[in-house]
Design a protein around this motif. Sequence first.
Motif, PDB file in Angstrom:
ATOM      1  N   ASP A 117       0.845  -1.190   0.000  1.00  0.00           N
ATOM      2  CA  ASP A 117       0.000   0.000   0.000  1.00  0.00           C
ATOM      3  C   ASP A 117       0.884   1.246   0.000  1.00  0.00           C
ATOM      4  O   ASP A 117       1.570   1.521   0.984  1.00  0.00           O
ATOM      5  CB  ASP A 117      -0.918  -0.017   1.218  1.00  0.00           C
ATOM      6  N   GLU A 118       0.868   1.969  -1.085  1.00  0.00           N
ATOM      7  CA  GLU A 118       1.636   3.213  -1.241  1.00  0.00           C
ATOM      8  C   GLU A 118       3.118   3.041  -0.910  1.00  0.00           C
ATOM      9  O   GLU A 118       3.675   3.802  -0.115  1.00  0.00           O
ATOM     10  CB  GLU A 118       1.033   4.325  -0.371  1.00  0.00           C
ATOM     11  N   PRO A 119       3.820   2.080  -1.536  1.00  0.00           N
ATOM     12  CA  PRO A 119       5.248   1.950  -1.245  1.00  0.00           C
ATOM     13  C   PRO A 119       6.008   3.170  -1.771  1.00  0.00           C
ATOM     14  O   PRO A 119       5.631   3.770  -2.772  1.00  0.00           O
ATOM     15  CB  PRO A 119       5.651   0.689  -2.020  1.00  0.00           C
ATOM     16  N   GLY A 120       7.047   3.528  -1.068  1.00  0.00           N
ATOM     17  CA  GLY A 120       7.894   4.627  -1.514  1.00  0.00           C
ATOM     18  C   GLY A 120       7.281   5.995  -1.377  1.00  0.00           C
ATOM     19  O   GLY A 120       7.723   6.939  -2.032  1.00  0.00           O
ATOM     20  N   LEU A 121       6.295   6.121  -0.513  1.00  0.00           N
ATOM     21  CA  LEU A 121       5.573   7.382  -0.375  1.00  0.00           C
ATOM     22  C   LEU A 121       6.496   8.544  -0.008  1.00  0.00           C
ATOM     23  O   LEU A 121       6.308   9.661  -0.477  1.00  0.00           O
ATOM     24  CB  LEU A 121       4.480   7.228   0.684  1.00  0.00           C
TER      25      LEU A 121
END
Length: 187
Positions: A117-121
């Motif tokens: 879920d939203e990696p590298g945000l």
Amino acid sequence: TALALLRLAGVAANEFVESDYEVRKAALESAATTVSEEVFRYWSQNPELTVELDLDFRETGQNGQGGPPFLDVRIRNQRHRATTNFGERSGGFVWFFSFVAAFSELRDAESLVLLLDEPGLGLHAAGQADLLRYMDEQLAGGHPAEHQAEHQVVYTTHSPFMVDATRPHRVRTVEDVDGEGTRVGED
């Protein structure tokens, strides 16, 4: 993540507490080299960084008895000829480093479906490109390796930099439509 880091480095925790300084130092340096090669093969934002590992033998008890040593992870910047504590690096770098260490263990696992879920945000655009390359080559089997399993990687994102423009067929839009529910599309 710390245990994954040790496994990535290919060393056992007991090697770090070896009483012989030279044996302990060699294990730390070998581990740091392995971790540096893995992380900085993908972190393109500063090619002059390397990992250094050290042990901090703090006294931990009220009676002055020493406890187990703390593994101190430091990042050396060759350009500035200085090290900084891992925790003092940017949030994006700490996240990326930890992600690579933790997920490196999955390369040898049986095929998995990884839901992120939203990696590298917290990463800049270049860091997100590095993350995409890591996921493709090391997790999704986009780069052939001797013993690498292919995993299916599914992730959500609001960032245009996490969309691989060379592979639009992989992208799906997801929207909540009144009276209909969730709609997944390929538009």
